[in-house]
Scaffold this active site. Structure first.
Site, short mmCIF file in Angstrom:
data_model
loop_
_atom_site.label_atom_id
_atom_site.label_comp_id
_atom_site.label_asym_id
_atom_site.label_seq_id
_atom_site.Cartn_x
_atom_site.Cartn_y
_atom_site.Cartn_z
N HIS A 1 0.82 -1.21 0.00
CA HIS A 1 0.00 0.00 0.00
C HIS A 1 0.86 1.26 0.00
CE1 HIS A 1 -3.32 -2.76 1.27
NE2 HIS A 1 -3.97 -1.97 0.44
N HIS B 1 1.05 1.47 -5.70
CA HIS B 1 -0.28 0.85 -5.77
C HIS B 1 -1.30 1.90 -6.22
CE1 HIS B 1 -4.02 -1.14 -4.80
NE2 HIS B 1 -4.27 -0.28 -3.82
N HIS C 1 -7.20 6.94 -3.03
CA HIS C 1 -8.03 5.94 -2.36
C HIS C 1 -7.36 5.21 -1.21
CE1 HIS C 1 -5.92 2.73 -4.44
NE2 HIS C 1 -6.55 1.88 -3.64
N ASP C 2 -6.03 5.17 -1.15
CA ASP C 2 -5.36 4.49 -0.03
C ASP C 2 -4.39 5.43 0.69
OD1 ASP C 2 -6.44 1.94 0.21
OD2 ASP C 2 -5.16 1.09 -1.36
N ASP D 1 -8.80 -1.41 -8.19
CA ASP D 1 -8.09 -1.58 -6.93
C ASP D 1 -7.47 -2.98 -6.80
OD1 ASP D 1 -7.16 -0.86 -4.46
OD2 ASP D 1 -9.04 -1.26 -3.41
#
Ligand code: AMP
Ligand code: ZN
Length: 765
Positions: A491, A495, A531-532, A661
């Site tokens: 992560h 990514h 998103h992360d 994802d």
């Protein structure tokens, strides 16, 4: 026939006993009929007046004793004979003689003729034919008279109309309640009568729709009396099925409704219950304990029954009906007219619908596959769903927040123009699915997100859409990328860049492009990028178990995804230099913000099956149905309507970011292997830490000493990937990805088999 029937009585009028009279006697015995014998006309009448036989058999073979027609007339002269069948026994004629006419017998009052035959079976057949035919009809007529007598005397107002709502009957109670004489009503259509204006505008339509479907309706209705006054009535309207299985009449039973009436509380219970619910109660009761609604409501003294009705009544006094309530009501109504097997299947459907977790499949075989179990447990649960009892371990400050917002090592600013040629060349390949993000990661010193972001955002005209400069975009990308943890093996910002790449790839697919507008595109690209952000390299379950600050802040619910979305906006608006939203108007910002948050939250795996199933049900299936039914296999208007509705666009966006994802198993093998290694390493690090900290080990199979990476990948693909990508491929058409997925799966399978073989003891010599 609903009135119980006494055994049938038969009177035999035979002057002399012989084989024929005996045969009738035994035939009555066989049929279960009661039988009397009379020898003379006088005794026959006397006996008949006493017993009112349904069938009278008169011997007409020997006129020397009595004239059969005369006896028949005597009996017909009595009032009770109106519903009696009279049978004449006539002599057998020689075959050469003409068959005499039955007319004189009919004129005398006989119903039928029996040619002498002293076989008991012949007599029996004759008697039961009469029973099944005329006797039953007569019985129904008599029952009908009884029912109308009851209606004439009952307290409730009763009105019977034809299928076309023409009034056919009203009882005296109706005349009294409404102030009309029946002569003024019968033959009139209901629509011709003045109506009260106190009813809800759509009430009559509701009632008509319900009863025309053959269902009972009951509720409160204001009727208008002849005097012009309105009267509030409790009304129950029941359709009556008649000839041809069609609705032939409607029976309305009415009684005054008053709030002060002591009985009203009971009325209300049914009154407030709309027809569908009323039916569903009746329906369930019919199958479960054979009690119908009428008998239930008449069991007023039963406290349980009352409580049940009153709670139903309360629920239905709610004016806002949730969609699920509507669905349940529709199913209830469908059950009414379904055969028991279908109704029972629908009961099962209702049971499922009433549970809250509609989209999460229940793991049937808990112990079967530890890899699947651990992945499901580890990815699909948060603190609230997973933890039970002493599993929950609070440990203060076990989760150390590192300094997340470091941007110092992003010293070298870049614009698209001053990107080094080697990187620019690499980025030329960016529109291909096979684009190698790992090479970009190396070439950019682990800053692929900024470079790829600049290229992709520019390609989609994001700066123009947001009215922001490229410098602002660059600065924003740097801030976001700097908030990813380079120390995470999976992560990290590579990514995020990978997910951004997949999202852009999907957005260029024809079906996707034609479903979404530019705001959707911009929202999707931003959501993929952030998103992360600030992912700590630990799962939600870990954070909850560790009692981390974030888990406490977000109440153990979608902890990471909530954090990614919230932090993304904090980081964006914190400094005008990197605020890509600073020039858009408030409404556009709100719409964009909503779309971004929705997509980031959709990456939470606890709702994986919900998103996939909604997509399949609302998009794949309806589109496939249209495709099947249309001769033209190309995209048509119906399909465009499905894709472009706001609700479905939301589902498309969610599915798109979800697929982006976890697209790593669909990448070329080399990349797929690298991602599998990275995620495994991150999981191993979590297991190590869980053991160190004495926390519950969320995914025990991810132990660096024992884990089988091929097995974990096979499980991940089987459980999460295959179905989702099948659905996404059916929509967006992604044959290349599906090819890679299949190749990669085979690779993991082979590897797994080889490992198993090498571990197996050698075969015996
Ligand atoms: P996210 O944290 O937003 O990246 O959500 C995707 C989830 O899928 C994460 O929990 C990942 O750990 C998991 N995941 C992605 N790829 C793999 C893979 N190849 N094997 C196992 N888990 C994966
Ligand atoms: Zn992710």
């Amino acid at each position: 026939m609903r009135l119980t029937q006494e055994p049938i009585q038969v009177l035999l009028v035979f002057a002399k006993e012989d084989s024929q009279s005996d045969a009738f006697w035994w035939a009555c015995d066989r049929a279960g009929f009661r039988c009397n014998i009379a020898r003379t006309p006088e005794s026959a009448v006397e006996c008949f007046l006493d017993k009112h036989h349904e069938i009278v058999v008169i011997d007409g073979r020997h006129s020397r004793y009595f004239e059969p027609e005369a006896v028949c007339r005597l009996i017909r002269a009595t009032k009770p004979s109106e519903n009696t069948v009279l049978l004449a026994v006539v002599p057998q004629k020689p075959p050469d003689q003409e068959e005499p006419s039955v007319l004189p017998l009919l004129c005398a009052g006989f119903s039928r003729r029996y040619v002498e035959n002293s076989s008991v079976s012949a007599c029996y057949n004759e008697l039961i034919q009469i029973e099944h035919g005329e006797v039953r009809c007569q019985f129904k007529l008599r029952a009908c008279n009884s029912v109308f007598t009851a209606l004439e005397h009952c307290q409730e107002a009763v009105e019977i109309t034809s299928e076309d709502h023409v009034i056919q009957y009203v009882n005296p109670a109706f005349e009294r309640m409404m102030g009309y004489h029946k002569g003024e009503l019968i033959g009139k259509e209901l629509t011709e009568l003045p109506k009260s204006d106190k009813n809800r505008a759509d009430l009559l339509d509701t009632i008509n729709t319900c009863i025309k479907k053959g269902k009972e309706w009951q509720g409160i209705y204001y009727a208008r009396k002849k005097s012009g006054d309105s009267i509030q009535q409790h009304v129950k309207i029941t359709p009556v099925i008649g000839q041809g299985g069609k609705i032939r009449h409607f029976v309305a039973i009415k009684r005054p409704h008053s709030d002060n009436n002591k009985q009203v509380s009971q009325c209300e219970l049914t009154v407030l219950t709309p027809p569908t619910e009323c039916h569903s109660l009746r329906h369930r009761d019919r199958r479960k304990d054979s009690v119908d609604a009428r008998s239930l409501s008449s069991r007023g003294s039963d406290g349980k029954t009352n409580r049940r009705y009153s709670s139903v009544a309360r629920i239905h006094s709610m004016t806002i009906e949730a969609p699920i309530t509507k669905v349940i009501n529709i199913i209830n109504a469908a059950q009414e007219s379904s055969p028991v097997t279908v109704a029972e299947a629908l009961d099962r459907v209702l049971e499922i619908l009433r549970t809250t977790e509609l989209y999460s499949p229940q793991l049937a075989s808990k112990e079967d596959d530890p890899h699947t179990n651990d992945l499901v447990g580890g990815l699909m649960s948060d603190g609230l769903r997973r933890l039970s009892g002493n599993e929950y371990v609070f440990s203060k400050s076990t989760f150390q927040r590192t300094s997340y917002y470091i941007t110092d090592h992003l010293a070298i600013p870049v614009t698209l123009n001053d990107v080094p040629p080697s990187i620019a060349e690499m980025l030329d390949d960016e529109e291909r699915w096979e684009f190698n993000i790992l090479e970009l990661e190396a070439a950019t010193h682990k800053r692929p997100l900024t470079y790829l972001g600049l290229k992709i955002f520019t390609g989609f005209g994001v700066c123009e859409f947001l009215s922001c400069s490229e410098a602002t975009l660059r600065s924003w990308l740097q801030v976001i990328e700097g908030s990813y943890h380079a120390s995470n093996s999976y992560h990290n910002s590579t990514h995020a860049a990978d997910v951004l790449h997949a999202t852009a790839y999907f957005l260029r697919k024809e079906r996707v492009k034609s479903s979404l507008d530019q705001l959707d595109e911009v929202a999707a690209l931003i959501a993929a990028t952030v998103h992360d952000v600030d992912h700590p390299g630990r799962t939600n379950s870990f954070l909850c178990n560790a009692g981390s600050e974030l888990a406490i802040l977000y109440n153990d619910t979608a902890v990471l995804e909530s954090h990614h979305a919230a932090l993304a906006f904090q980081l964006t608006v914190r400094d005008s230099k990197s605020n890509i939203f600073k020039n858009i108007d408030r409404n556009q910002f709100r719409t964009l913000r909503q779309a971004i948050i929705d997509m980031v939250l959709a990456t939470e795996m606890t709702r994986h099956f919900e998103h996939v199933n909604k997509f399949v049900n609302s998009i794949n299936k309806p589109m496939a149905a249209i495709e099947e039914s249309s001769s033209n296999s190309s995209d048509c208007e119906g399909q465009a309507n499905i894709r472009n509705s706001p609700e479905n666009r939301l589902l498309i966006k969610r599915m798109m970011i979800k697929c982006a994802d976890v697209a790593n198993p669909c990448r070329p093998l080399e990349l797929c292997i690298e991602w599998a290694g990275r995620i495994s390493e991150e999981y191993f690090a979590q297991t190590d830490e869980e053991k160190r900290q004495g926390l519950p080990v969320v995914m025990p199979v991810f132990d660096r000493n024992t884990c089988s990476v091929p097995k974990s990948q096979i499980s991940f693909i089987d459980y999460f990937i295959t179905d989702m990508f099948d659905a996404w491929d059916a929509f967006a058409s992604l044959p290349g990805l599906m090819e890679h997925l299949s190749e990669n799966y085979k690779y993991w399978k082979n590897l797994d088999e080889m490992k198993c073989k090498s571990l197996r003891p050698p075969p015996p010599p």
